[in-house]
Design a protein around this motif. Structure first.
Motif, PDB file in Angstrom:
ATOM      1  N   ASP A  91      43.255  45.699  44.125  1.00 20.73           N
ATOM      2  CA  ASP A  91      43.422  45.831  42.680  1.00 20.73           C
ATOM      3  C   ASP A  91      42.056  46.155  42.073  1.00 20.73           C
ATOM      4  N   THR A  93      41.289  46.854  39.109  1.00 21.74           N
ATOM      5  CA  THR A  93      41.045  46.229  37.804  1.00 21.74           C
ATOM      6  C   THR A  93      40.346  44.881  37.944  1.00 21.74           C
ATOM      7  N   SER A  94      40.349  44.316  39.168  1.00 19.20           N
ATOM      8  CA  SER A  94      39.669  43.035  39.402  1.00 19.20           C
ATOM      9  C   SER A  94      38.172  43.211  39.646  1.00 19.20           C
ATOM     10  N   HIS A 107      34.658  50.350  34.699  1.00 16.41           N
ATOM     11  CA  HIS A 107      36.115  50.502  34.627  1.00 16.41           C
ATOM     12  C   HIS A 107      36.534  51.805  33.942  1.00 16.41           C
ATOM     13  N   VAL A 114      40.146  52.788  35.771  1.00 14.03           N
ATOM     14  CA  VAL A 114      41.174  51.848  36.216  1.00 14.03           C
ATOM     15  C   VAL A 114      42.455  51.942  35.411  1.00 14.03           C
ATOM     16  N   ALA A 115      42.390  52.488  34.199  1.00 17.98           N
ATOM     17  CA  ALA A 115      43.607  52.641  33.412  1.00 17.98           C
ATOM     18  C   ALA A 115      44.567  53.623  34.073  1.00 17.98           C
ATOM     19  N   PRO A 118      44.703  52.094  38.933  1.00 15.32           N
ATOM     20  CA  PRO A 118      44.441  50.656  38.980  1.00 15.32           C
ATOM     21  C   PRO A 118      44.305  50.069  40.383  1.00 15.32           C
TER      22      PRO A 118
END
Length: 212
Positions: A91, A93-94, A107, A114-115, A118
């Motif tokens: 992931d 986004t982490s 990000h 990441v949008a 992700p």
């Protein structure tokens, strides 16, 4: 005459075909390193005890370190360890570099976007060995781009856990070029050096639980 001026032993150095043609005898391939307690099976990656970390040089004088803690997937170990495989998802986004302002930039579309992307995936294609080192090759998909990557892998061990199950540990290291994955942020210093280096060092620590 053979090497070092000695006559070759025809029986050990070559074999003879039915038509009398001599053919060289190749040495047997080296056996893979032994792994104490090795167990074949299907294992689920324990996300709470697994992570991917990275290091990249910053402004040519220091390093920035980051961590991706949300790792999931499956590992299959076979009777012959070199037939084993892994399919992992991270992931993105982490991802954190432990600095809120910098994380917002990392990000963004300048870096991992990441949008739109992700997650990242790694699907192994081969597991070989070089001496005492295992080499895990696979397809890494990052920011929608897939490229082959080879990691130097260590099998940490196999053993019982505190809950009546069985666990395995693996670690790996490798290096990627961020530009090959479309991460092309290109800010430069006055002397022409990059604010963020192209080469990124990866380090993985994975714990997995044997499926019942």
């Amino acid at each position: 005459m053979g090497w070092f001026g000695k006559k070759n032993d025809e029986k050990s150095a070559a074999s003879t075909t039915a038509n009398g043609t001599a053919t060289a005898t190749l040495p047997a391939p080296a056996a893979p390193p032994q792994v104490p307690g090795y167990l074949p099976g299907t294992w689920t990656i324990d996300a709470s005890h697994s992570e991917v970390s990275f290091t990249v040089r910053h402004m040519a004088v220091s390093k920035v370190r980051g961590r991706l803690g949300a790792v999931s997937g499956e590992i299959v170990t076979t009777d012959d360890l070199t037939g084993s495989s892994v399919h992992a998802t991270v992931d993105v986004t982490s991802l954190t570099t432990f600095n809120e302002q910098r994380d917002a930039h990392v990000h963004s579309g300048d870096f991992f976007d990441v949008a739109t992307h992700p997650s990242a995936t790694f699907v192994s294609t081969a597991l070989t060995h070089d001496g005492d080192d295992f080499l895990l090759t696979g397809d890494l998909t990052l920011k929608g781009v897939t490229r082959p990557v080879t990691l130097t892998m260590e099998v940490s061990g196999f053993g019982p856990d505190a809950y009546g199950g069985t666990r395995a540990g693996f670690s790996a290291k490798g290096r990627i070029d961020r530009r090959e994955f479309g991460i092309s942020f290109d800010a430069k210093l006055d002397n022409g050096g990059l604010v963020v280096a192209d080469k990124v060092d990866l380090e993985l620590d994975v714990e997995a639980v044997l499926n019942a």
